[in-house]
Design a protein around this motif. Structure first.
Motif, PDB file in Angstrom:
ATOM      1  N   SER A  72     -17.352 123.983  26.847  1.00  0.00           N
ATOM      2  CA  SER A  72     -16.858 122.602  26.774  1.00  0.00           C
ATOM      3  C   SER A  72     -17.844 121.716  26.010  1.00  0.00           C
ATOM      4  N   GLN A  73     -19.135 121.920  26.270  1.00  0.00           N
ATOM      5  CA  GLN A  73     -20.152 121.136  25.564  1.00  0.00           C
ATOM      6  C   GLN A  73     -20.113 121.435  24.067  1.00  0.00           C
ATOM      7  N   VAL A 125     -18.085 109.880  23.166  1.00  0.00           N
ATOM      8  CA  VAL A 125     -18.790 109.573  21.922  1.00  0.00           C
ATOM      9  C   VAL A 125     -18.806 108.048  21.734  1.00  0.00           C
ATOM     10  N   ASP A 126     -19.804 107.566  21.005  1.00  0.00           N
ATOM     11  CA  ASP A 126     -19.881 106.119  20.749  1.00  0.00           C
ATOM     12  C   ASP A 126     -18.727 105.665  19.864  1.00  0.00           C
ATOM     13  N   VAL A 127     -18.316 104.424  20.082  1.00  0.00           N
ATOM     14  CA  VAL A 127     -17.289 103.821  19.228  1.00  0.00           C
ATOM     15  C   VAL A 127     -17.834 103.709  17.806  1.00  0.00           C
ATOM     16  N   GLY A 164     -18.900 115.604  17.201  1.00  0.00           N
ATOM     17  CA  GLY A 164     -20.015 114.662  17.235  1.00  0.00           C
ATOM     18  C   GLY A 164     -20.173 114.000  18.579  1.00  0.00           C
ATOM     19  N   ALA A 165     -19.627 114.604  19.636  1.00  0.00           N
ATOM     20  CA  ALA A 165     -19.655 114.014  20.976  1.00  0.00           C
ATOM     21  C   ALA A 165     -20.413 114.940  21.921  1.00  0.00           C
ATOM     22  N   GLN A 166     -20.335 114.634  23.204  1.00  0.00           N
ATOM     23  CA  GLN A 166     -20.940 115.458  24.249  1.00  0.00           C
ATOM     24  C   GLN A 166     -20.140 115.252  25.527  1.00  0.00           C
ATOM     25  N   LEU A 167     -20.384 116.127  26.524  1.00  0.00           N
ATOM     26  CA  LEU A 167     -19.709 115.938  27.801  1.00  0.00           C
ATOM     27  C   LEU A 167     -20.069 114.567  28.380  1.00  0.00           C
TER      28      LEU A 167
END
Length: 327
Positions: free
Chosen positions: A206-207, A307-309, A214-217
């Motif tokens: 999943s990670q 993830v950040d906007v 470009g995201a994370q759990l």
């Protein structure tokens, strides 16, 4: 009584002017006839004689009257220069008034021209001030847009891969981009993806999936964020399955987020077991503040990515799709 005639004798002396070419004449006697009207009443002879004597003394001779007229002639001649001077003064006064009127008209025309130019320049100045305000707003807009573009560039450079087509779409008005990936949901300054697809994944898988975008759990560090996540999760399969979040036990009795920060507090259903090197699931719960459980990291479950906007320049921004992720 019959009318009586009275005679008077008038003597004229010759002129003293020796330069006169008229020859001197001897004294002459002129008789003036004076008629006395007849009175209705009888007048005594004494009265008539007295009246006659009075008439003799009063009546002047013809030449005496001419001499009186000649005596007044020099008096009128003395006022003639004064009359001429007064006329000249009136002429000069009229000329001065005319000159002043012309001067006033010329300067009034100049003043009106200056006033008109001043009014026009004032209007031009106001227009320039308005244009300057417009330019200042445009400069501020371009500055903000430049900062947004720099932020977007920095965000992209931090990613190992960046899928533009996941953020941007072509429309009839050109290209429009959203702050979150398609099928992701924005909450505050973060975007979240709630997986509902098969196959389910382990915590590590999943990670890796999240890193591909470009995201994370998900990292949960506030009550509001925990409540938001609980609203978008649902029960599936059985009561032991939930959604992987980015919390795991790296050391004995130490829970660490994927960023390396240690856990402070938490929203546990019950106290987690320690020493088993487990990972954490967020379970759908009626009480969002009690929804975490620890389980084996190799168990397959759904997951939540965060993830950040992404802040796009204004001309590329589009309304974010607030609908939930597709299944």
């Amino acid at each position: 009584m019959e009318e009586e005639l009275c005679y008077s004798t008038v003597c004229f002396k010759p002129f003293d002017n020796q330069k006169s070419t008229v020859p001197q004449l001897e004294e002459s006697v002129i008789y003036a006839e004076v008629k006395i009207k007849q009175s209705t009443t009888q007048t005594p002879p004494e009265t008539s004689a007295a009246e006659c004597s009075l008439n003799k003394s009063v009546l002047p001779a013809h030449d005496s009257l001419s001499e009186a007229k000649d005596a007044t002639t020099p008096i009128f001649s003395a006022y003639r220069p004064a009359t001429v001077i007064l006329g000249l003064l009136c002429f000069f006064l009229l000329a001065a008034l005319t000159a002043v009127s012309v001067f006033n008209y010329i300067h009034k025309s100049k003043y009106n021209n200056i006033l008109a130019r001043h009014t026009q320049e004032k209007a031009t100045n106001l227009q320039l001030l308005a244009d300057m305000e417009v330019l200042e707003r445009e400069r501020a807009r371009l500055k903000t847009q430049g900062e947004q573009m720099n932020g977007t560039l920095n965000f992209i450079l931090k990613k190992s891969s960046f899928l533009v087509d996941k953020y941007c779409q072509s429309t009839g008005n050109g290209v429009q981009c959203t702050p979150c990936l398609q099928n992701w949901i924005q909450n505050g300054s973060s975007c979240y993806y709630f997986n509902k697809d098969w196959p389910w994944k382990t915590w590590t898988e999943s990670q890796e999936y999240c890193k591909g975008y470009g995201a994370q759990l998900a990292i949960i560090d506030s009550v509001e964020e925990q409540e938001f996540i609980n609203q978008h999760t649902e029960s599936y399969y059985d009561k032991y399955h939930g959604y992987w979040i980015g919390l795991s036990e790296k050391k004995e009795e130490t829970w660490v987020w994927t960023t390396g920060a240690e856990l402070e507090g938490g929203f546990w259903v019950y106290a987690p077991l320690k020493g088993y090197m487990e990972c954490v699931l967020s379970m759908p719960s009626k009480n969002p503040l009690q929804s975490w459980i620890s389980t084996s990291c190799n168990m397959r479950n759904r997951w939540i990515c965060e993830v950040d906007v992404l802040t796009w320049p204004t001309f590329l921004q589009a309304q974010q799709n607030q609908s939930g992720p597709s299944t």
